[in-house]
Each structure stands twice: as C-alpha cells, then as structure tokens.
Design a protein around this motif. Structure first.
Motif, PDB file in Angstrom:
ATOM      1  N   SER A 194      39.723  51.349 -13.368  1.00 21.65           N
ATOM      2  CA  SER A 194      40.248  52.311 -12.417  1.00 21.65           C
ATOM      3  C   SER A 194      40.475  51.617 -11.091  1.00 21.65           C
ATOM      4  O   SER A 194      39.862  50.587 -10.786  1.00 21.65           O
ATOM      5  CB  SER A 194      39.268  53.478 -12.243  1.00 21.65           C
ATOM      6  OG  SER A 194      38.048  53.018 -11.701  1.00 21.65           O
TER       7      SER A 194
ATOM      8  N   GLU B 152      37.076  57.917  -8.082  1.00 17.74           N
ATOM      9  CA  GLU B 152      37.690  58.546  -9.236  1.00 17.74           C
ATOM     10  C   GLU B 152      36.799  58.344 -10.445  1.00 17.74           C
ATOM     11  O   GLU B 152      35.675  57.880 -10.335  1.00 17.74           O
ATOM     12  CB  GLU B 152      39.097  57.987  -9.494  1.00 17.74           C
ATOM     13  CG  GLU B 152      39.152  56.558  -9.991  1.00 17.74           C
ATOM     14  CD  GLU B 152      39.100  55.534  -8.882  1.00 17.74           C
ATOM     15  OE1 GLU B 152      37.972  55.270  -8.416  1.00 17.74           O
ATOM     16  OE2 GLU B 152      40.142  54.995  -8.519  1.00 17.74           O
TER      17      GLU B 152
ATOM     18  N   THR C   9      35.867  54.183 -14.547  1.00 14.20           N
ATOM     19  CA  THR C   9      36.182  53.266 -15.636  1.00 14.20           C
ATOM     20  C   THR C   9      36.343  51.873 -15.049  1.00 14.20           C
ATOM     21  O   THR C   9      36.702  51.722 -13.875  1.00 14.20           O
ATOM     22  CB  THR C   9      37.475  53.692 -16.353  1.00 14.20           C
ATOM     23  OG1 THR C   9      38.556  53.655 -15.406  1.00 14.20           O
ATOM     24  CG2 THR C   9      37.347  55.102 -16.912  1.00 14.20           C
TER      25      THR C   9
END
Length: 226
Positions: A196, A190, A193
């Motif tokens: 995440s 994904e 970050t």
C-alpha cells in the motif's frame, strides 16, 4: 544499441540462471512494478562485475555517454538491465549533475520495485545531491521537497531514503529528514498491506530511524520534530 549496451546485455544473459530467474520472478513479481519485468537470473554480483568489466572495456565515457547508456539499459524492462543502469550511475555518480535528477525521477516513477528504487535513492540520488555546489544543492533540495509531497509513493520513498549514506557517515541534514518523516507519520493510514502507498513510504522512514538508532543514537526523532 550501443556497443557498451550490447556488451552489458550479452554478459548478463551469459550469467543467467533459470532457477534464479524463477526466484526473482516469484519474489519481485509481486511488487507493483514487478509484473511487467522480465528476469535473466543473473546475480547481483554478476551485474556489478559486468558493469566493472564494461568500464574497463569502454574507459573514459563522458557524462552524456554514461547517462545515455543508463537510459538505454533501463528502456528494456529486464530487472538485471535496470539494476546494471543503477550500478553504472552509482559508479559514475561524481559525473552527474543537478539536471540528472529529472532522469532519475523518471526511473523511480517507472521502477516501483524496492530492489531498484532503494539503491537509486541511497546510492545515486543521495551522493549526487551531497556532491553538488551550493547553488546546485539549493536546486536539488527543491526537487526533493517536491518529491516528498508527490502522490507517487515511490518518489516519496526515494526522497526519504536519499540522505541515508550521509547520515550514516555523521553528516546529512537530520532536521530536514525529520521534517519530511514527520509529515509522513501524520498522514492517514490505509489498509496495511505491504505494498500500500502508506506502507511503501513509512517503511523508508523506519529504515532510516532503525539505522540511526544503531549508528547515531544521539539523534532524536521526536525531540527534533517537536
């Protein structure tokens, strides 16, 4: 609150520092589980010393008393109290049994902060599982197999980090770690970050691989996985 719980909490508050509390809030408050935490501002050394002092003041606590005290400390969302619960369980890990993984799972689901999840995984879950008899180990391994497939990234992180102490010591189940890590490596990525779900889990894999590259370079991730 129990006498031991009151002793620990009072000692942690005496060790408080506003500047350290602000620093912890600024750093850990950004983690998924950090926004709901309060901070006394006691150092890690002070937390460990407080737990040692509590052990001297209240010697001979039974398994049930230790686990109840850990839950009592954890119940209040103060970082230092929760860290004290982790240190307590680490110190008394030889008393823990397979059934205590349920309690630890609850702590990990609730924590969602690296500074709590990682020591729970490495210093409590791993040694607990390693110290079980054959039947207990089979049951515990089935729990860790479930954790590594959980949607909760912090449980998956804990499952991956749990064999680290054993692997460092030249033992541990490298093939199982590689199988678990390989399943993580093949998951869709994904947005990258730091907090995440994928990053939280992959960071655990990277930590174990980095340590093994230094301490046990004969172990090969790709060759065992293939």
């Amino acid at each position: 609150m129990s006498d031991a719980g009151e002793f620990i909490d009072a000692a942690l508050q005496r060790e408080s520092s506003w500047s350290r509390a602000d620093e912890l809030q600024s750093r850990l408050g950004k983690e998924p589980g950090g926004s709901g935490l309060r901070f006394y501002g006691a150092s890690v050394g002070a937390v460990r010393g407080t737990v040692r002092n509590a052990g001297r003041r209240y010697p001979g606590l039974s398994h049930d008393e230790i686990t109840a005290l850990s839950s009592e400390l954890w119940a209040v969302p103060v970082f230092e109290r929760r860290l004290a619960a982790v240190v307590l369980l680490q110190a008394k890990v030889k008393l823990l049994t397979n059934s205590d993984l349920t309690r630890l799972e609850g702590f990990i689901r609730d924590a969602r902060v690296r500074e709590l999840v990682d020591p729970l995984a490495v210093e409590v879950v791993g040694p607990l599982v390693a110290g079980l008899d054959v039947l207990g180990r089979v049951r515990a391994d089935s729990v860790l197999e479930r954790w590594v497939r959980e949607p909760d990234p912090w449980l998956r992180r804990a499952a991956l980090l749990s064999p680290l102490l054993a692997l460092r010591a030249g033992a541990g189940d490298w093939d199982t770690f590689v199988r678990h890590a390989g399943s993580v490596q093949h998951e869709p990525s994904e947005t990258p970050t730091p907090d995440s779900d994928g990053a939280v889990v992959r960071e655990a894999v990277s930590r174990v691989l980095a340590e093994m590259a230094k301490k046990r370079p004969e172990l090969r991730f790709a060759s065992v996985r293939g």
